[in-house]
Motif scaffolding. Structure first.
Motif, mmCIF file in Angstrom:
data_model
loop_
_atom_site.group_PDB
_atom_site.id
_atom_site.type_symbol
_atom_site.label_atom_id
_atom_site.label_comp_id
_atom_site.label_asym_id
_atom_site.label_seq_id
_atom_site.Cartn_x
_atom_site.Cartn_y
_atom_site.Cartn_z
ATOM 1 N N SER A 1 -35.424 66.731 -8.540
ATOM 2 C CA SER A 1 -34.817 66.889 -7.116
ATOM 3 C C SER A 1 -35.792 66.338 -6.270
ATOM 4 O O SER A 1 -36.976 66.634 -6.172
ATOM 5 C CB SER A 1 -34.273 68.145 -7.101
ATOM 6 O OG SER A 1 -33.246 68.495 -7.921
ATOM 7 N N SER B 1 -36.120 66.308 -1.824
ATOM 8 C CA SER B 1 -35.282 66.848 -0.637
ATOM 9 C C SER B 1 -36.096 66.422 0.635
ATOM 10 O O SER B 1 -37.578 66.326 0.770
ATOM 11 C CB SER B 1 -35.122 68.269 -0.636
ATOM 12 O OG SER B 1 -36.220 68.999 -0.322
ATOM 13 N N ARG C 1 -32.006 71.084 4.726
ATOM 14 C CA ARG C 1 -32.580 70.147 4.127
ATOM 15 C C ARG C 1 -31.733 69.196 3.274
ATOM 16 O O ARG C 1 -30.565 69.602 3.155
ATOM 17 C CB ARG C 1 -33.558 70.869 2.699
ATOM 18 C CG ARG C 1 -34.649 71.674 2.972
ATOM 19 C CD ARG C 1 -35.647 72.000 2.060
ATOM 20 N NE ARG C 1 -36.413 70.486 1.737
ATOM 21 C CZ ARG C 1 -37.630 70.186 2.627
ATOM 22 N NH1 ARG C 1 -37.741 70.774 3.758
ATOM 23 N NH2 ARG C 1 -38.269 69.059 2.253
ATOM 24 N N TRP D 1 -30.771 66.618 0.627
ATOM 25 C CA TRP D 1 -31.006 66.541 -0.974
ATOM 26 C C TRP D 1 -30.705 65.039 -1.251
ATOM 27 O O TRP D 1 -29.631 64.678 -1.767
ATOM 28 C CB TRP D 1 -30.384 67.576 -1.845
ATOM 29 C CG TRP D 1 -31.114 69.066 -1.793
ATOM 30 C CD1 TRP D 1 -30.353 69.887 -0.816
ATOM 31 C CD2 TRP D 1 -32.128 69.556 -2.347
ATOM 32 N NE1 TRP D 1 -31.433 71.027 -0.862
ATOM 33 C CE2 TRP D 1 -32.425 70.682 -1.791
ATOM 34 C CE3 TRP D 1 -33.048 68.802 -3.420
ATOM 35 C CZ2 TRP D 1 -33.481 71.562 -2.099
ATOM 36 C CZ3 TRP D 1 -33.878 69.908 -3.782
ATOM 37 C CH2 TRP D 1 -34.286 70.927 -3.077
ATOM 38 N N ASP E 1 -30.633 64.927 -6.693
ATOM 39 C CA ASP E 1 -30.240 66.305 -6.886
ATOM 40 C C ASP E 1 -29.940 66.501 -8.384
ATOM 41 O O ASP E 1 -29.020 65.890 -8.870
ATOM 42 C CB ASP E 1 -28.960 66.565 -6.324
ATOM 43 C CG ASP E 1 -28.556 68.029 -6.287
ATOM 44 O OD1 ASP E 1 -29.413 68.753 -6.973
ATOM 45 O OD2 ASP E 1 -27.487 68.575 -5.884
ATOM 46 N N SER F 1 -39.386 68.107 -5.468
ATOM 47 C CA SER F 1 -39.479 69.592 -5.366
ATOM 48 C C SER F 1 -39.145 70.134 -6.660
ATOM 49 O O SER F 1 -39.539 71.388 -6.731
ATOM 50 C CB SER F 1 -38.619 70.102 -4.252
ATOM 51 O OG SER F 1 -37.440 69.330 -4.301
ATOM 52 N N GLY G 1 -26.845 61.432 -4.424
ATOM 53 C CA GLY G 1 -28.044 62.078 -4.988
ATOM 54 C C GLY G 1 -27.803 62.309 -6.513
ATOM 55 O O GLY G 1 -28.896 62.982 -6.988
#
Ligand SMILES: Nc1ncnc2c1ncn2[C@@H]1O[C@H](COP(=O)(O)OP(=O)(O)OP(=O)(O)O)[C@@H](O)[C@H]1O
Ligand SMILES: Nc1ncnc2c1ncn2[C@@H]1O[C@H](COP(=O)(O)OP(=O)(O)OP(=O)(O)O)[C@@H](O)[C@H]1O
Ligand code: SF4
Ligand code: SF4
Ligand SMILES: [Mg+2]
Ligand SMILES: [Mg+2]
Lengths: 323, 334
Positions: free
Chosen positions: A13, A15, A23, A25, A28, A64, A224
Motif C-alpha cells: 500500500s 499513501s 490520506r 491511498w 491499496d 506504508s 488503487g
C-alpha cells in the motif's frame, strides 16, 4: 509467493498526504507476481495507481505497508546499487529522461563503467550490440537525443535500460506518446526482447489493444486496487469483473457501425473518498445492494490463476451491463 | 458575405493552402485541401503527426500561428463565405464555427469560472441578458452531461477532472450556437470509458442539433465510430477521401493501407502490426512527384515524377494514387 517469479509484490500500500490531514491511498493492498521471461500488463484508468505501483517497485515510493521481493529476497527501503540496477524503468516521454548534451555512446559507456559491466576494450562492442538489440544502426551512437524521432528516442531509452542488464524492465506507457505507425515498431521490439533476452517486463498502459498484444498476464486496476488478474486471454476473452468488461466494450473498434453507447456513467471517484463496499459500485451497471456494504476480495474466478474482486465474479454478465 | 452555392453544405472548404515560415524557409503544411460536411454529419481527418491536421483546422478558423498565411482557398459555412479577417475573432465565435482542442486546460481561461466562460458568448455575442446568459450556460453544462451543474458553474478549470474539463470545453464551443464544430483530438488524453461518453455526446449533438463535425484524430477506431466520412492527410494534402467504412475496409491509397496495417487492434491480438517504413518527409524538402513515394510499396518510377491529384476512384471515393487500382483487400506488404 510463487518461487518461479523474478519479482513479487506482496500486499503493498502507498499513501500520500491529502487535504484536511487526510490520506490518499494511491495503492491499496496490491499483490503481483512477475514470472521470469514474461510480460505482465497493468491496465486501468488515469489515477488508478499504475505508476505508483511501478514507483514502489523501483524504490522511488516507500510503501506504508507490504513487501517487495526480487528473486525471493525482500527489498528494504535503502537499496543497494546492484538492486537499483536490477530494476530499470522506461517512461512515456523518452526525451525528458535523456540528457540532451551527451551522445548515446557517452551515456551507454558511462553506465557500463559505473556498474563495471564490461572491460574498457569491450565497451564499444557492447554499445554496438545494444544498438542492434533495439534496432538502431551503430551510427546512432554518435547522435544526441535532439536528433532522433520519438520512436528512436524510445529505442535509446530502452537501450540505456538494457545496458545495465536488468532483471526486470518496467515500461510506463512507453508507446502512448508515439505516432500509431511507430507504436507498432516499439511493440515489436518489446516482443523481440522478451524472446531473445528472456527479459521480464511490467508493461503499463491505458491502451487495452497494446496490452493484449504484448502481455502474458494482465492485471486490471481501479482506484488503487487490482480488481481482476489473469492470463491474457482469461482477461480479454472471459472477463469476470464488470469494470474490465466496460473497459473492453469502450475501446473504439475499426469496423464499428456507429458510436457505441457508453458503458459507464460518471468518472472514477477520488481515492480520498473511496466509496464503501466495492469501490466500483457507484458506477457499476450490475451493482446490487450487497455491493455498497461488503468489499469483494480478489478471489479465484473460473479457471486456475484467474482472479476477480466482484461478488458476482462467477455469474454471467447481465443485460444491465449493455445499457 | 456572399452566397456561393444553392445546395448548401454546413461547411465547404475549397482548395485551402497555407504557408508558414520556418527556419528561414517557407513550408506549406496545408496544400490544396477541399472537403464538405453536411448538416448533422461528421468528417474525420486522420494522418501521422505533422501531416497538417491541426493547421488545417486553424486555417479554417483564421487562427494561424504567427507569420502564417492562407495563400489560396475559401471557406463557407452554410453558404456564407468567411473572410479570413472575419474569422479571426478568437474562438471563431462570429462565424457559427467553433473549435475544441485536445488540451482543454491550455484552451480555457484559468482565472475565470467555467460558468463565466460559457456565459460569455451568449451574453456578448448573442446579446442575452446576464440572467439569460447564466441560464443558457447552465443548460449547456447539463447538455454536455456535467453532473450538478449549479455547483460546477462556479468551479475553476483546474478543479475539474480531464473528462469534465473536456466537456466544459465543448460547452464553451457550443455556447455561440455554432453550426459547425471543429474537434482537434478532443478525446486523445481521456480514458476509454470517458472517451466513449464524449463521443456519444457529440453524436447526440449531431442528431439533435444538426451540428456538423470535423473530427481530427490519429485513432482509426475513433474515426470509424465518430464519422461517416474519412479524409486521410499526408504531408499537407488529402490523399484519400470517402465513406469511413469503405475506406477502412478497402483503402485506395497505399498510405491509408499502411495506417491500417500499423493499427493495433484489440480484437486480433495475434495479428502483428506492421509499421509504415520511414517517416513523414521534411515539409521544406518534399519529394518530387507523389510525396509518399519514398515509403510506398507500390511506387514506380512514374510516381517520382508525376504530380498526383485527388481523383475519383468510385462512388463517393477519391484517391491521390497513380496505382489505386492495384490495391485490393488482403494486399499485404512482405
Ligand atoms: N506524489 C503524489 N502526491 C499526491 N498524490 C499522488 C502522488 N502521486 C500520485 N498521486 C495520486 O495517486 C493516485 C494514483 O496515481 P498514479 O499516478 O499512480 O495513477 P496512474 O494509474 O499511473 O494514472 P495515469 O494513467 O494518469 O498515469 C492519483 O489519485 C494521484 O493523484
Ligand atoms: N506554429 C508553427 N510554426 C511553424 N510550423 C508549424 C507551426 N505549427 C505547425 N507547424 C508545422 O506544420 C506542419 C503540420 O503541423 P500540424 O500541427 O498541423 O500537424 P498535425 O497533423 O496536427 O500533427 P499532430 O498529430 O502531431 O497534432 C508540421 O510540419 C509542423 O511542424
Ligand atoms: S462487487 Fe458489485 S459493485 Fe463491485 S463490481 Fe461486482 S457487481 Fe459491481
Ligand atoms: S502514386 Fe505511387 S508512390 Fe504515390 S501512393 Fe500511389 S503508388 Fe505509391
Ligand atoms: Mg501513470
Ligand atoms: Mg495536431
Amino acid at each position: 509467493m510463487t518461487s518461479g517469479n523474478v519479482l513479487n509484490v506482496e500486499h503493498v500500500s502507498v499513501s500520500f498526504p491529502a487535504e484536511h490531514g487526510r490520506r490518499l491511498w494511491a495503492v491499496d493492498d496490491v499483490s503481483l507476481g512477475l514470472e521470469r521471461g514474461t510480460v505482465l500488463g497493468i491496465v486501468g484508468e488515469s489515477g488508478s495507481g499504475k505508476t505508483t505501483v511501478a514507483r514502489s517497485i523501483t524504490g522511488q515510493e516507500v510503501p506504508s505497508s507490504g513487501e517487495i521481493f526480487l528473486d525471493g529476497v525482500p527489498l528494504d527501503a535503502h537499496r543497494s546499487r546492484s538492486t537499483n540496477r536490477a530494476i530499470q524503468m522506461v517512461f512515456q516521454d523518452p526525451y525528458a529522461s535523456l540528457n540532451p548534451r551527451l551522445t548515446v555512446r557517452q551515456v551507454l559507456r558511462e553506465l557500463l563503467r559505473i556498474h563495471h559491466l564490461v572491460s574498457r576494450d569491450d565497451e564499444e562492442e557492447r554499445c554496438r550490440e545494444l544498438m542492434r538489440d533495439v534496432g538502431l544502426p551503430p551510427a546512432a551512437l554518435d547522435g544526441k537525443p535532439g536528433q532522433f524521432s520519438g520512436g528512436q528516442r524510445q529505442r535509446i531509452a530502452i537501450a540505456r535500460a538494457l545496458a545495465v542488464e536488468p532483471q526486470v524492465l518496467i515500461a510506463d506507457e512507453p508507446v502512448s506518446a508515439l505516432d500509431v505507425s511507430v507504436q507498432a515498431t516499439i511493440l515489436q521490439l518489446f516482443h523481440d526482447l522478451r524472446e531473445r533476452l528472456s527479459l521480464s517486463v511490467i508493461f503499463i498502459s491505458h491502451n487495452l489493444a497494446v496490452v493484449r498484444h504484448l502481455s502474458d498476464r494482465v492485471a486490471v486496476m481501479y482506484l488503487g486496487k487490482i480488481v481482476e488478474e489473469g492470463e491474457r486471454e482469461q482477461i480479454f476473452s472471459d472477463p469476470r469483473h464488470p469494470y474490465t468488461r466496460s473497459l473492453l466494450a469502450s475501446v473504439p473498434r475499426l469496423h464499428a457501425a456507429s458510436v457505441a453507447p457508453p458503458r459507464l456513467r460518471g468518472e472514477p471517484p477520488s481515492p480520498v473518498d473511496r466509496p464503501s463496499g466495492c469501490a466500483f459500485h457507484p458506477r457499476c451497471p450490475r451493482a446490487e445492494e450487497i455491493c455498497a456494504r461488503e468489499s469483494p476480495a480478489l478471489l479465484e474466478a473460473g479457471d486456475g490463476g484467474h482472479l476477480a474482486a466482484c461478488h458476482f465474479r462467477n455469474e454471467p454478465p447481465t443485460d444491465l451491463e449493455d445499457s | 458575405m456572399s452566397v456561393v452555392s444553392a445546395a448548401v453544405s454546413a461547411l465547404a472548404v475549397e482548395d485551402l493552402s497555407v504557408e508558414l515560415p520556418r527556419d528561414g524557409t517557407t513550408i506549406r503544411p496545408v496544400n490544396g485541401v477541399s472537403f464538405t460536411v453536411e448538416r448533422g454529419r461528421s468528417l474525420a481527418i486522420v494522418g501521422e503527426s505533422g501531416s497538417g491536421k491541426s493547421v488545417t483546422l486553424r486555417a479554417i478558423l483564421g487562427l494561424l500561428p504567427k507569420g502564417g498565411r492562407v495563400t489560396s482557398g475559401h471557406v463557407a459555412v452554410e453558404g456564407r463565405t468567411l473572410k479570413e479577417s472575419r474569422r479571426n475573432l478568437g474562438r471563431g465565435r462570429d462565424a457559427h464555427l467553433s473549435i475544441v482542442f485536445q488540451d482543454p486546460l491550455a484552451a480555457l481561461n484559468p482565472v475565470l469560472t467555467v460558468g463565466a466562460q460559457i456565459a460569455e458568448a451568449p451574453r456578448f455575442v448573442l446579446g442575452l441578458t446576464r440572467r439569460a446568459a447564466r441560464d443558457r450556460a447552465l443548460e449547456l453544462l447539463r447538455l454536455v452531461g456535467i453532473p450538478d451543474p449549479v455547483r460546477r458553474y462556479d468551479a475553476y478549470p483546474h478543479e475539474l477532472s480531464g473528462g469534465l474539463r473536456q466537456r466544459v470545453m465543448i460547452a464553451v464551443a457550443l455556447s455561440s450556437e455554432p453550426k459547425v464544430l471543429l474537434c482537434d483530438e478532443p478525446t486523445t488524453s481521456l480514458d476509454v470509458t470517458i472517451q466513449a461518453q464524449v463521443l456519444a455526446l457529440l453524436s447526440d449533438l449531431r442528431r439533435d442539433e444538426g451540428l456538423a463535425l470535423v473530427f481530427v484524430t490519429h485513432d482509426l477506431g475513433v474515426a470509424a465510430e465518430v464519422a461517416e466520412d474519412l479524409a486521410v492527410m499526408y504531408a499537407g494534402r488529402l490523399v484519400e477521401t470517402g465513406p469511413v467504412s469503405e475506406v477502412l475496409s478497402s483503402p485506395k491509397h497505399p498510405y491509408t493501407f499502411g495506417l491500417l496495417e500499423s493499427a493495433i487492434d484489440v480484437d486480433t491480438p495475434d495479428r502483428i502490426p506492421l509499421a509504415i517504413p520511414g517517416s513523414l518527409p521534411d515539409l521544406s524538402q518534399l519529394p518530387k512527384g507523389c510525396a509518399f513515394h519514398p515509403r510506398c510499396f507500390l511506387a514506380t518510377p512514374e510516381c517520382t515524377t508525376t504530380d498526383v491529384e485527388l481523383r475519383s476512384v468510385g462512388e463517393g471515393r477519391a484517391s491521390a494514387c497513380l496505382h489505386a487500382d492495384q490495391l485490393t483487400i488482403g494486399t499485404r506488404r512482405s
